[in-house]
Design a protein around this motif. Structure first.
Motif, PDB file in Angstrom:
ATOM      1  N   LYS A   7     -42.548  19.978 -10.224  1.00 43.32           N
ATOM      2  CA  LYS A   7     -42.460  19.169 -11.433  1.00 43.32           C
ATOM      3  C   LYS A   7     -41.044  18.636 -11.578  1.00 43.32           C
ATOM      4  N   VAL A   8     -40.930  17.320 -11.802  1.00 42.56           N
ATOM      5  CA  VAL A   8     -39.618  16.679 -11.904  1.00 42.56           C
ATOM      6  C   VAL A   8     -39.457  16.085 -13.297  1.00 42.56           C
ATOM      7  N   THR A   9     -38.351  16.432 -13.959  1.00 43.22           N
ATOM      8  CA  THR A   9     -38.018  15.886 -15.268  1.00 43.22           C
ATOM      9  C   THR A   9     -36.700  15.144 -15.170  1.00 43.22           C
ATOM     10  N   VAL A  10     -36.680  13.902 -15.652  1.00 43.11           N
ATOM     11  CA  VAL A  10     -35.465  13.098 -15.604  1.00 43.11           C
ATOM     12  C   VAL A  10     -34.555  13.501 -16.749  1.00 43.11           C
ATOM     13  N   VAL A  62     -22.139   1.339   0.064  1.00 48.03           N
ATOM     14  CA  VAL A  62     -22.081   1.509  -1.389  1.00 48.03           C
ATOM     15  C   VAL A  62     -23.116   2.552  -1.781  1.00 48.03           C
ATOM     16  N   ARG A  63     -22.885   3.206  -2.892  1.00 51.19           N
ATOM     17  CA  ARG A  63     -23.838   4.193  -3.381  1.00 51.19           C
ATOM     18  C   ARG A  63     -23.965   4.062  -4.890  1.00 51.19           C
ATOM     19  N   ARG A  64     -25.085   4.521  -5.414  1.00 48.45           N
ATOM     20  CA  ARG A  64     -25.303   4.515  -6.852  1.00 48.45           C
ATOM     21  C   ARG A  64     -26.135   5.734  -7.223  1.00 48.45           C
ATOM     22  N   LEU A  65     -25.710   6.445  -8.250  1.00 49.16           N
ATOM     23  CA  LEU A  65     -26.473   7.581  -8.744  1.00 49.16           C
ATOM     24  C   LEU A  65     -27.457   7.057  -9.778  1.00 49.16           C
ATOM     25  N   ASP A  66     -28.751   7.102  -9.459  1.00 48.53           N
ATOM     26  CA  ASP A  66     -29.767   6.486 -10.308  1.00 48.53           C
ATOM     27  C   ASP A  66     -30.244   7.404 -11.422  1.00 48.53           C
ATOM     28  N   ALA A  67     -30.339   8.705 -11.156  1.00 49.39           N
ATOM     29  CA  ALA A  67     -30.833   9.626 -12.188  1.00 49.39           C
ATOM     30  C   ALA A  67     -30.515  11.059 -11.801  1.00 49.39           C
ATOM     31  N   GLN A  71     -40.830  17.286  -1.726  1.00 49.24           N
ATOM     32  CA  GLN A  71     -41.574  16.077  -1.401  1.00 49.24           C
ATOM     33  C   GLN A  71     -40.859  14.871  -1.982  1.00 49.24           C
ATOM     34  N   ASP A  72     -41.179  13.694  -1.421  1.00 47.32           N
ATOM     35  CA  ASP A  72     -40.564  12.467  -1.899  1.00 47.32           C
ATOM     36  C   ASP A  72     -40.971  12.195  -3.335  1.00 47.32           C
ATOM     37  N   LEU A  73     -40.124  11.433  -4.027  1.00 48.18           N
ATOM     38  CA  LEU A  73     -40.353  11.125  -5.436  1.00 48.18           C
ATOM     39  C   LEU A  73     -40.561   9.630  -5.592  1.00 48.18           C
ATOM     40  N   SER A  74     -41.700   9.249  -6.131  1.00 46.19           N
ATOM     41  CA  SER A  74     -42.025   7.833  -6.299  1.00 46.19           C
ATOM     42  C   SER A  74     -41.338   7.269  -7.539  1.00 46.19           C
ATOM     43  N   ALA A  75     -40.905   6.003  -7.413  1.00 46.84           N
ATOM     44  CA  ALA A  75     -40.324   5.285  -8.549  1.00 46.84           C
ATOM     45  C   ALA A  75     -40.929   3.892  -8.614  1.00 46.84           C
ATOM     46  N   GLY A  76     -42.238   3.826  -8.518  1.00 51.13           N
ATOM     47  CA  GLY A  76     -42.934   2.547  -8.500  1.00 51.13           C
ATOM     48  C   GLY A  76     -43.785   2.413  -7.256  1.00 51.13           C
ATOM     49  N   ARG A 125     -36.493   3.533 -15.435  1.00 51.57           N
ATOM     50  CA  ARG A 125     -37.694   3.457 -16.255  1.00 51.57           C
ATOM     51  C   ARG A 125     -38.918   3.941 -15.465  1.00 51.57           C
ATOM     52  N   ASN A 126     -39.007   3.545 -14.215  1.00 54.10           N
ATOM     53  CA  ASN A 126     -40.138   3.983 -13.386  1.00 54.10           C
ATOM     54  C   ASN A 126     -40.118   5.491 -13.154  1.00 54.10           C
ATOM     55  N   LEU A 127     -38.931   6.047 -12.973  1.00 54.36           N
ATOM     56  CA  LEU A 127     -38.825   7.496 -12.791  1.00 54.36           C
ATOM     57  C   LEU A 127     -39.264   8.238 -14.037  1.00 54.36           C
ATOM     58  N   ARG A 128     -38.894   7.741 -15.196  1.00 51.07           N
ATOM     59  CA  ARG A 128     -39.227   8.424 -16.437  1.00 51.07           C
ATOM     60  C   ARG A 128     -40.708   8.291 -16.818  1.00 51.07           C
ATOM     61  N   SER A 129     -41.356   7.231 -16.338  1.00 50.13           N
ATOM     62  CA  SER A 129     -42.753   7.000 -16.708  1.00 50.13           C
ATOM     63  C   SER A 129     -43.725   7.485 -15.657  1.00 50.13           C
TER      64      SER A 129
END
Length: 307
Positions: free
Chosen positions: A2-5, A57-62, A114-119, A302-306
């Motif tokens: 279970k993943v919670t943002v 380049v890198r970006r921390l998304d969540a 496992q991989d985490l979907s974001a859309g 938004r996709n991660l949270r929904s």
């Protein structure tokens, strides 16, 4: 799993800098010339026909919390990209073009299974990290980006006559042929006394003699002044080359001379780039392209949270 943002800003405390104890730094100032004979140096070697510049380049998304069998563990969703821009110095127009680029996304955690979907078209690949410390997770992202930079550098198919410029320190990439690291900022100034005074006296297109830095890894280094800076350290960049038995000092000096001939002509201008002149113009363009490829961070969050 279970993943919670998390509600925390993903960029909070994202520094991955590892500060070296200055007491453990060893300098050899007698590599190219005796330390008492240091002076600004100019180069007269012919330029290479091509210069390949590698950056990422890198970006921390969540930031996320991962629950596996009731055991919570912190995680980090990150997007990162690397690319190579090739400057053809032999062409009349001195053209530049992107030779290779790749984007990856990762879910970094000690508990990721496992991989985490974001859309529908985006997912974060599970990357196991043997720690739960937040800064160690960020360091793991940086290490993955470094591997990606190595991969894309190979995809650009450099020849033995090219100069390969890595934006940043050369650490973990010293095995790349004809590679130099290009360090734009000076969190630590290695030189003092006479040698530091030589840095202050550098004119654009001049460098210091080559010296050797020994910390938890060894490399050759030199300072180079680019045009457009102001002040004692304005426009000064530090470059690195491998310090190994496979690379003779004469070859290191030739790399230093080649960088001195080529890089001042690629320096950026202050009216175009606030990081001028050290943020070389081809690298600035490459960074813009790579950041665009990372996608919209608000949409990804938004996709991660929904999900």
């Amino acid at each position: 799993m279970k993943v919670t943002v998390s509600a925390w800003d993903p960029g909070y405390s994202e520094s991955s800098d590892r500060i070296t104890d200055p007491n453990k730094t060893r300098l050899n100032l007698d590599v190219e010339v005796d330390s008492g004979e240091w002076r600004p140096m100019k180069a007269t070697v012919p330029p290479p026909s091509r210069v390949l510049l590698v950056d990422g380049v890198r970006r921390l998304d969540a930031r996320v919390d991962i629950d596996v069998d009731g055991q919570p563990s912190p995680g980090l969703c990150a997007s990162y990209a690397a690319g190579v821009v090739v400057c053809d110095l032999a062409a009349h127009s001195r053209s530049a073009a992107i030779a290779a680029s790749r984007v990856e996304r990762g879910l970094f955690s000690a508990a990721a299974q496992q991989d985490l979907s974001a859309g529908l078209t985006v997912s974060y690949r599970a990357r196991r990290v043997h720690t739960t410390e937040p800064n160690d997770l960020v360091n793991a992202v940086q290490e993955r980006l470094t591997r990606l930079e190595i991969d894309v550098a190979g995809e650009a198919d450099p020849t033995e006559d090219d100069l390969l410029v890595i934006d940043g320190a050369l650490r973990h990439r010293a095995h790349l042929p004809r590679a130099v690291g290009f360090v734009k900022s000076h969190h630590r100034r290695y030189l003092s006394g006479l040698q530091a005074d030589v840095v202050h006296r550098l004119e654009p297109g001049q460098r210091t003699p080559v010296f050797e830095i020994g910390t938890n890894w060894r490399r050759h280094s030199w300072y180079l002044r680019l045009p457009g800076g102001s002040g004692a350290w304005g426009g000064v960049a530090r470059l690195e080359a491998p310090s190994t038995e496979d690379l003779a000092i004469d070859e290191v000096v030739r790399l230093a001379d080649t960088s001195t001939v080529v890089l001042p002509g690629l320096a950026s201008s202050a009216h175009k780039d606030p990081r001028a002149p050290q943020n070389l113009t081809p690298i600035a363009g490459l960074e813009r392209m790579l950041r665009a490829k990372l996608g919209d961070p608000r949409l990804l969050l938004r996709n991660l949270r929904s999900r």
